[in-house]
Motif scaffolding. Structure first.
Motif, PDB file in Angstrom:
ATOM      1  N   MET A  73     -31.506  84.805 -49.806  1.00  0.00           N
ATOM      2  CA  MET A  73     -32.412  85.499 -48.902  1.00  0.00           C
ATOM      3  C   MET A  73     -32.212  87.018 -48.869  1.00  0.00           C
ATOM      4  N   HIS A  74     -31.456  87.564 -49.803  1.00  0.00           N
ATOM      5  CA  HIS A  74     -31.424  89.021 -49.969  1.00  0.00           C
ATOM      6  C   HIS A  74     -32.452  89.404 -51.031  1.00  0.00           C
ATOM      7  N   VAL A 120     -27.348  86.239 -43.458  1.00  0.00           N
ATOM      8  CA  VAL A 120     -27.788  87.401 -44.225  1.00  0.00           C
ATOM      9  C   VAL A 120     -27.265  88.666 -43.526  1.00  0.00           C
ATOM     10  N   CYS A 136     -37.243  96.970 -40.741  1.00  0.00           N
ATOM     11  CA  CYS A 136     -35.841  96.639 -40.491  1.00  0.00           C
ATOM     12  C   CYS A 136     -35.259  97.601 -39.467  1.00  0.00           C
ATOM     13  N   GLN A 194     -21.561  98.131 -44.281  1.00  0.00           N
ATOM     14  CA  GLN A 194     -22.615  98.998 -44.819  1.00  0.00           C
ATOM     15  C   GLN A 194     -23.449  99.667 -43.719  1.00  0.00           C
ATOM     16  N   ILE A 213     -38.596  94.706 -51.481  1.00  0.00           N
ATOM     17  CA  ILE A 213     -37.871  93.722 -52.274  1.00  0.00           C
ATOM     18  C   ILE A 213     -38.908  92.772 -52.890  1.00  0.00           C
ATOM     19  N   PHE A 218     -23.430  92.311 -40.643  1.00  0.00           N
ATOM     20  CA  PHE A 218     -23.048  93.609 -40.059  1.00  0.00           C
ATOM     21  C   PHE A 218     -23.930  94.017 -38.884  1.00  0.00           C
ATOM     22  N   ARG A 269     -32.447  97.330 -37.910  1.00  0.00           N
ATOM     23  CA  ARG A 269     -31.008  97.554 -38.095  1.00  0.00           C
ATOM     24  C   ARG A 269     -30.745  98.796 -38.951  1.00  0.00           C
ATOM     25  N   ARG A 305     -30.449  95.810 -56.663  1.00  0.00           N
ATOM     26  CA  ARG A 305     -31.365  95.451 -55.586  1.00  0.00           C
ATOM     27  C   ARG A 305     -32.786  95.498 -56.107  1.00  0.00           C
ATOM     28  N   GLY A 312     -28.539  92.160 -41.663  1.00  0.00           N
ATOM     29  CA  GLY A 312     -28.637  92.728 -40.329  1.00  0.00           C
ATOM     30  C   GLY A 312     -29.981  92.493 -39.669  1.00  0.00           C
ATOM     31  N   LEU A 313     -30.899  91.828 -40.366  1.00  0.00           N
ATOM     32  CA  LEU A 313     -32.240  91.641 -39.810  1.00  0.00           C
ATOM     33  C   LEU A 313     -32.797  90.260 -40.109  1.00  0.00           C
ATOM     34  N   ARG A 314     -32.668  89.852 -41.354  1.00  0.00           N
ATOM     35  CA  ARG A 314     -33.333  88.628 -41.784  1.00  0.00           C
ATOM     36  C   ARG A 314     -32.857  87.368 -41.074  1.00  0.00           C
ATOM     37  N   HIS A 370     -26.254 103.190 -43.457  1.00  0.00           N
ATOM     38  CA  HIS A 370     -27.661 103.305 -43.050  1.00  0.00           C
ATOM     39  C   HIS A 370     -27.820 104.492 -42.100  1.00  0.00           C
TER      40      HIS A 370
HETATM   41 FE1  CFM Z   1     -32.387  95.526 -43.288  1.00  0.00          FE
HETATM   42 FE2  CFM Z   1     -32.699  94.831 -45.683  1.00  0.00          FE
HETATM   43 FE3  CFM Z   1     -31.445  93.338 -43.892  1.00  0.00          FE
HETATM   44 FE4  CFM Z   1     -30.307  95.617 -44.700  1.00  0.00          FE
HETATM   45 FE5  CFM Z   1     -29.056  94.487 -46.805  1.00  0.00          FE
HETATM   46 FE6  CFM Z   1     -31.438  93.700 -47.801  1.00  0.00          FE
HETATM   47 FE7  CFM Z   1     -30.182  92.249 -45.928  1.00  0.00          FE
HETATM   48 MO1  CFM Z   1     -29.219  92.406 -48.400  1.00  0.00          MO
HETATM   49  S1  CFM Z   1     -32.002  96.767 -45.056  1.00  0.00           S
HETATM   50  S2  CFM Z   1     -30.426  94.757 -42.731  1.00  0.00           S
HETATM   51  S3  CFM Z   1     -28.439  96.259 -45.732  1.00  0.00           S
HETATM   52  S4  CFM Z   1     -33.491  93.779 -44.034  1.00  0.00           S
HETATM   53  S5  CFM Z   1     -29.792  94.613 -48.806  1.00  0.00           S
HETATM   54  S6  CFM Z   1     -33.483  94.493 -47.685  1.00  0.00           S
HETATM   55  S7  CFM Z   1     -31.257  91.621 -47.642  1.00  0.00           S
HETATM   56  S8  CFM Z   1     -28.127  92.621 -46.384  1.00  0.00           S
HETATM   57  S9  CFM Z   1     -30.758  91.324 -43.958  1.00  0.00           S
END
Ligand code: CFM
Length: 486
Positions: free
Chosen positions: A442-443, A355, A275, A188, A231, A382, A277, A93, A357-359, A192
């Motif tokens: 996009m990760h 992606v 984030c 995952q 990131i 997730f 999530r 990462r 949980g947020l993006r 968190h």
């Molecule tokens: Fe939050 Fe993330 Fe995300 Fe995430 Fe992830 Fe990530 Fe992601 Mo990959 S903490 S939820 S567990 S923004 S590593 S930096 S990019 S899946 S959308």
């Protein structure tokens, strides 16, 4: 605002599902929906994957170690279990961190207790105990260690908590046990939650800022910044902005994080969550116990960055409000210039996202509001219900919503919708590139970034343009579509 004909979208879902046996079809149908911004078409989420399909999800250990814990500065992360989990998650990462490697920064190391069969039979506690001794001998300046358990540890019941307490007494170090065995939970996401709770219970609640820094005093503009994982340097962009508007970041959780600052979190005036999530649990605990409010920001895209700053200023006095307005005034011409350059080339281009949980919602907003692109499908690996509730109103009518989408389903959707750009992860990347469809990871931001903040917006716009309008994609034909030469 309609982005896809809802009848067509519903038919696409139905046709895709028709390939499954009856039971699988019924189950997967609950995870797919045609968006109605009122939120009336809901998907179910945060449940077990269906055996037999290909899912992109990770495990609880991945969420705990890879996402939240492995990057904490000052703490040596040690994976307790067989070597594989640690090795294959080693430095994958792009969470950048400053500091001196081996002195206060252990982010790029890989430590494991290297479980063997005999440890499964006789227990691995002693091995962990010894490993910690060795680590503190090698790295005497470490503030402590994070112990992350892998599956076998949970199965045989090693008590990493009691090892942690014993070693803390012996060494005076901070030792935090994370029972994040991969088999717990459905993705995952549970990792968190475990990390959030351990940070609170084992660090923030147990230590005082004055333990480490006797001169430290709380101030009126103290904030905690949490849930930005730096990131490609994302968090550094945001920290510069906080400084410019007069806020003091007293503790950073996963943006180049100094663990020794964390006890200050309970004296901040506001917790700023990027984030939600992965870190809303911690923010909510701080609110409940210490009355510290939290705010969910979005620093991807210029419009949302400015909006987040104005919202944050409302928690403070006129000084911060004026600073924010000055900041926005200063950077608006720059933002307009970026938009003038890239928006005409991206306007109306169709995007599909998938992606974590947020993006899927944050990036969607930036691409639509700032660059005029149209998101015709988005989904999370997730996310929980609250993430989807936040997503429905942001997307146009008819957009596909897919939860924990299977590789097969996503392939079919992409084939039918032929987007101009896909934003997803490394597991998806090469499949879609071979189809000749422009793709951005996009990760990891595809080894680019930072994308956060105002300068990040420039890079985001530039990269999307490069992908969509770049020349190579016009010449790629999927291998299976070429004439076979015999
Ligand atoms: Fe939050 Fe993330 Fe995300 Fe995430 Fe992830 Fe990530 Fe992601 Mo990959 S903490 S939820 S567990 S923004 S590593 S930096 S990019 S899946 S959308």
């Amino acid at each position: 605002r309609q982005v896809l004909d809802p009848t067509f979208a519903a038919k696409l879902i139905e046709d895709t599902l028709s390939a499954y046996p009856e039971k699988a079809r019924k189950e997967r149908a609950k995870h797919l929906a045609v968006n109605d911004p009122s939120g009336k078409n809901k998907v179910i989420s945060n449940v077990k994957c269906r055996p037999g399909v290909i899912s992109s999800r990770g495990c609880t250990y991945a969420g705990c170690k890879g996402v939240l814990v492995g990057q904490i500065k000052g703490m040596i992360p040690i994976s307790h279990g067989p070597v594989g989990c640690g090795h294959y998650s080693w430095s994958t990462r792009r969470n950048y961190a400053t500091g001196k490697r081996g002195l206060n920064n252990f982010v790029t190391f890989h430590f494991t207790t290297f479980y063997q069969e005999r440890d499964v039979v006789y227990g691995g506690d002693k091995k962990l105990d010894k490993a910690l001794d060795e680590l503190f001998e090698m790295f005497p300046l470490a503030q402590g260690a994070s112990v992350l358990s892998e599956c076998p540890v949970g199965l045989i019941g090693d008590d990493i908590g009691s090892v942690a307490r014993k070693k803390e007494k012996e060494t005076g170090k901070w030792i935090v046990p994370y029972n994040c065995e991969g088999f717990r939970g459905v993705s995952q996401s549970l990792g968190h939650h475990i990390a959030n709770d351990m940070w609170r219970d084992w660090i923030v609640e147990r230590y005082e800022p004055k333990d480490l820094d006797p001169d430290w005093e709380p101030g009126p503009y103290d904030v905690v910044y949490i849930g930005d994982y730096n990131i490609g340097g994302d968090g550094w962009e945001v920290l510069k902005i906080f400084k410019a508007i007069g806020l003091r970041v007293v503790a950073r959780f996963p943006t180049d994080p100094n663990v020794w600052d964390w006890p200050k979190a309970k004296y901040a005036k506001l917790t700023i969550v990027h984030c939600a999530r992965s870190t809303q649990y911690f923010a909510k605990s701080m609110e409940k116990k210490y009355g510290i409010p939290y705010y969910e920001s979005n620093f991807i895209g210029a419009t949302d960055t400015f909006e987040s700053l104005r919202d944050i200023a409302n928690f403070f006095d006129d000084k911060i409000k004026e600073n924010v307005e000055k900041f926005i005034e200063k950077w608006t011409p720059f933002v307009e210039k970026v938009k003038a350059e890239y928006r005409p080339r991206l306007e109306g281009k169709k995007v599909m996202l998938y992606v974590g949980g947020l993006r899927p919602r944050h990036v969607a907003e930036a691409l639509e509001k700032d660059l005029g692109m149209v998101v015709i499908g988005t989904g999370y690996e997730f996310a929980h219900d609250d993430d989807y509730e936040k997503t429905y109103p942001k997307l146009g009518e008819g957009a596909l919503i897919y939860d924990d989408v299977t590789q097969y389903e996503l392939d079919r959707f992409v084939e039918a919708l032929k987007p101009d750009l896909i934003g997803s992860g490394v597991k998806e990347k090469y499949v879609f590139q071979k189809m000749g469809i422009p793709f951005r990871q996009m990760h990891s931001w595809d080894y680019s970034g930072p994308y956060h903040g105002i300068l990040g917006f420039l890079r985001l716009a530039r990269d999307m343009d490069m992908a969509v309008n770049g020349a190579p994609w016009k010449y790629v034909k999927a291998p299976w579509k070429k004439e076979m030469e015999v």
